[in-house]
Scaffold this active site. Structure first.
Site, short mmCIF file in Angstrom:
data_model
loop_
_atom_site.label_atom_id
_atom_site.label_comp_id
_atom_site.label_asym_id
_atom_site.label_seq_id
_atom_site.Cartn_x
_atom_site.Cartn_y
_atom_site.Cartn_z
N ASP A 5 0.90 -1.15 0.20
CA ASP A 5 -0.14 0.22 0.29
C ASP A 5 1.05 1.74 -0.62
O ASP A 5 2.56 1.10 0.39
CB ASP A 5 -1.10 -0.02 1.63
CG ASP A 5 0.09 -0.07 2.61
OD1 ASP A 5 1.25 -0.38 2.88
OD2 ASP A 5 -0.65 1.19 3.31
N GLU A 51 3.19 1.65 2.86
CA GLU A 51 4.31 0.75 2.41
C GLU A 51 4.25 -0.54 3.95
O GLU A 51 5.79 -0.88 3.81
CB GLU A 51 5.88 1.53 2.39
CG GLU A 51 5.78 2.70 1.64
CD GLU A 51 7.20 3.51 1.73
OE1 GLU A 51 7.68 3.81 2.68
OE2 GLU A 51 7.98 2.75 0.62
C1 NOJ Z 1 9.12 3.17 6.08
C2 NOJ Z 1 7.54 3.09 5.25
O1 NOJ Z 1 7.71 3.94 4.47
C3 NOJ Z 1 6.59 3.74 7.01
O2 NOJ Z 1 5.23 3.97 5.71
C4 NOJ Z 1 6.70 2.25 7.09
O3 NOJ Z 1 5.56 2.77 8.31
C5 NOJ Z 1 7.17 1.85 8.53
N1 NOJ Z 1 8.52 1.87 7.52
C6 NOJ Z 1 7.09 0.95 8.37
O4 NOJ Z 1 7.25 -0.61 8.20
C1 NOJ Z 2 6.74 6.78 4.26
C2 NOJ Z 2 4.59 7.03 4.14
O1 NOJ Z 2 4.32 6.07 4.44
C3 NOJ Z 2 5.27 6.84 2.20
O2 NOJ Z 2 3.54 6.78 2.06
C4 NOJ Z 2 6.16 7.90 1.49
O3 NOJ Z 2 5.90 7.43 0.30
C5 NOJ Z 2 7.67 7.58 2.51
N1 NOJ Z 2 7.19 7.60 3.60
C6 NOJ Z 2 7.85 9.24 1.69
O4 NOJ Z 2 7.67 10.34 1.70
#
Ligand code: NOJ
Ligand code: NOJ
Length: 463
Positions: A194, A197
């Site tokens: 999603d 991520e």
């Molecule tokens: C990094 C991702 O960008 C973020 O969205 C996520 O919550 C964390 N990893 C933990 O999985």
């Molecule tokens: C974490 C977020 O969950 C994700 O949507 C985003 O793409 C990355 N950070 C980078 O900003």
């Protein structure tokens, strides 16, 4: 910075009810432009690279995410389209061309998951460490932005760049839009991570943006004499629509963010701001009344938005401190950095309310139903199921005013927590209210600017 990008300057002549708030908006608008541009084509990155944040540790966001990049480029495309100063327009055009060139290269280099690869190193090369991949919203968002750019360039007489670089009608293709559309149209059925991520499954957000990419792509293909492709993209968009319909849960009165989850956190509340972002990113920036089944003003979206607002209102300590509006997070069960409200999701609620107002205004009336009445009641507009609020009436004006005030309250909330300089980090500490996690998140500035873009276009008296 680029002073005074025209599309960013607020439309004048509207009575200003709250000069102090309006002056904060002016500051935040300018700061957002400056800080957004500062994260693009930095000296130590490949040209066209849009880093998610300048932060290189805790967290390290010094990468080019396809999703963040596309959403940011989309804002630059609006700026390019409306810029009247030729030097500034040239400058924006150069940034966008560099982003196109980078995207084209990243579509062809070897990555671990092909076109669904979520992020690249800042020097443009493939990122090969473990990550939640693929993330198939990326190519769809990039296609949506590139198609807008293609349309603008065609109008401006740059047809050969469009048909060579952006969309040729050959198959297999080297052109950047068609490559993305081929990926979306052939891969959309596969499970994907999603936008946060974390979760692998079938995501409403991903589906909505995939559908929009294919619809916009079908229209472009038709205009560029690629009739067979147009028909294929259109057909796949129609099938995605059937998959989208599966996400509506009438008993819960909610759009369900993910079906068939197989990895990642469970979300028993079935509430996720991704659904709201899907509504915003899945529609064109016009204000056609409910132009698709998940448009901001549709009953089902209003019901889902209210449920999300309620879930977050009791969740964070700072939401019990008497500040304006509810600070909004990603989803209630979030634990990333402790699970906090985010700036971009709070800005999304501002934009959502402005867009609801714009759509209702274009529709010329609101029909109050059992499904939408609670949303309107919650913003202080009490109406009975069956009521029809007609444009031109004092009640209609009151309704639009309430929506605008509700939208404004989210911006006021961002103001409470943001830095005086206009800098905005990814998250707002749920207990202290301080900015935290990635500093100067590029996507934050895009989300504030698109919210303001819609605010500028509200036909609502401010008093
Ligand atoms: C990094 C991702 O960008 C973020 O969205 C996520 O919550 C964390 N990893 C933990 O999985
Ligand atoms: C974490 C977020 O969950 C994700 O949507 C985003 O793409 C990355 N950070 C980078 O900003």
């Amino acid at each position: 910075m680029l002073p005074g990008l025209l599309f960013l300057s607020s439309i004048t002549g509207i009575a200003q009810a709250n000069p102090e708030f309006e002056s904060w908006i002016r500051m935040q608008r300018e700061a957002s432009v400056t800080k957004l541009l500062a994260n693009i084509s930095r000296v130590d990155t490949a040209p066209g690279t849009i880093v998610a944040s300048p932060s290189k540790s805790d967290p390290d966001y010094y990468y080019h995410w396809v999703r963040d990049g596309a959403l940011v480029a989309d804002v630059l495309i609006s700026a390019y389209d409306t810029e009247s100063d030729s030097n500034r327009k040239k400058h924006l055009g150069k940034i966008l061309r560099d982003w196109v060139t980078l995207s084209q290269k990243q579509q062809t280099i070897k990555t671990l998951s092909g076109l669904g690869e979520p992020k690249f190193n800042a020097d443009g090369s493939a990122f090969n460490d473990p990550w939640g991949r693929p993330q198939n919203d990326g190519p769809a968002l990039r296609a949506i932005a590139l198609i807008r750019l293609a349309r603008i360039l065609l109008k401006e007489g740059h047809g050969s760049y469009v048909t060579k670089t952006l969309y040729d009608s050959t198959h297999p293709t080297q052109s950047v839009i068609k490559k993305d559309l081929e990926h979306v149209s052939h891969e959309w059925r596969k499970p994907t991570f999603d936008l946060w991520e974390e979760v692998r499954g079938d995501h409403l957000y991903t589906r909505i943006v995939q559908k929009r990419a294919l619809l916009d792509g079908a229209a472009l293909a038709r205009d560029l004499n690629d009739a067979g492709a147009a028909e294929w993209y259109q057909g796949q968009a129609n099938t995605i629509n059937q998959a989208i319909a599966q996400h509506w849960n009438p008993a819960l009165r909610l759009w369900i963010p993910t079906l068939n989850r197989d990895t990642g956190p469970d979300k028993p509340a079935d509430i996720d701001t991704a659904v709201i972002l899907g509504s915003l990113h899945g529609t064109a920036h016009d204000a056609k009344p409910a132009s698709h089944s998940l448009s901001p003003s549709t009953d089902a979206m209003l019901s889902s938005a209210l449920a999300a607002k309620k879930a977050f209102s009791g969740l964070y300590a700072i939401n019990r401190a008497g500040f304006p509006a509810v600070a909004i997070g990603r989803y209630p069960e979030d634990t990333y950095y402790g699970g906090n409200p985010w700036v971009l999701t709070t800005a999304a609620f501002a934009e959502l309310n402005y867009r609801i107002a714009r759509e209702i205004n274009t529709a010329g009336k609101l029909r109050v139903t059992a499904l939408n009445a609670p949303f309107f009641k919650d913003i202080g507009f009490d109406a009975e199921t069956g009521d029809v609020i007609q444009k031109g009436s004092p009640r209609f004006r009151e309704l639009l005013k309430k929506l605008k005030d509700e939208g404004d309250s989210y911006l006021k909330r961002i103001r409470v927590h943001g830095y005086a300089s206009g800098s905005l980090s990814e998250q707002i500490d749920k207990t202290t209210g301080h900015m935290m996690s990635a500093s100067d998140l590029t996507w934050n500035y895009a989300s504030v600017l698109t919210a303001l873009w819609h605010r500028d276009r509200l036909a609502v008296p401010t008093q």
